[in-house]
Design an enzyme around this catalytic site. Structure first.
Site, short mmCIF file in Angstrom:
data_model
loop_
_atom_site.label_atom_id
_atom_site.label_comp_id
_atom_site.label_asym_id
_atom_site.label_seq_id
_atom_site.Cartn_x
_atom_site.Cartn_y
_atom_site.Cartn_z
N ILE A 31 41.05 43.53 30.97
CA ILE A 31 42.09 44.23 29.70
C ILE A 31 43.08 44.86 30.33
O ILE A 31 43.93 44.51 29.83
CB ILE A 31 41.02 45.45 29.42
N GLY A 91 42.16 51.06 45.96
CA GLY A 91 42.00 50.56 44.31
C GLY A 91 40.75 50.73 44.09
O GLY A 91 41.16 50.57 42.22
N HIS A 98 32.25 44.62 41.12
CA HIS A 98 33.01 43.22 40.57
C HIS A 98 33.82 42.31 41.78
O HIS A 98 34.49 43.76 42.83
CB HIS A 98 33.80 44.07 39.21
#
Ligand code: 5GP
Length: 112
Positions: A31, A91, A98
């Site tokens: 996104i 992070g 994923h």
């Protein structure tokens, strides 16, 4: 089991720009893309991070990597980066394993 945003995407409760889906993995566009191509590949089975995925389901880890490579091929990326941010210090923000497939621009090394 923790219910993350990616679990909601898997259940199609949240829309996403899906580029590939089979019984084992889902690939969809990030996104907040960090490169012209920025696709996330996730296992359908829930594992909190890449370390847990590798330890608990190495075949599925291999399937995630296979699909990451397929995305790079499909996007015609000559150079690209496949990244598993593992742990908040690296992070990671979503606790469903994923990998990121990033490409379409120059990528510096070392990463930040
Ligand atoms: P991480 O920081 O955990 O390695 O990567 C999580 C990624 O998920 C980030 O790049 C972030 O932009 C992306 N992301 C977070 N929420 C959503 C969402 O609702 N939809 C999509 N497509 N990507 C998301």
């Amino acid at each position: 089991m923790e219910d993350t945003i990616f679990d909601k995407i898997l259940r199609k409760e949240i829309p996403s720009d899906i580029v590939y889906e089979d019984d084992v993995v889902l690939a969809f566009r990030d996104i907040n893309p960090q490169a012209p191509t920025h696709v996330l590949v996730i296992p359908k089975e829930h594992h909190p991070d890449a370390a847990a995925l590798a330890a608990e389901a190495p075949q599925i880890a291999a399937d995630v990597l296979r699909e990451a490579q397929a995305v790079a091929d499909e996007e015609k990326l000559e150079s690209y980066r496949i990244v598993f941010n593992t742990g908040s210090g690296a992070g990671q923000t979503v606790w469903h394993a994923h990998t990121h497939v990033l490409g379409g621009r120059g990528l510096e090394w070392p990463p930040g």
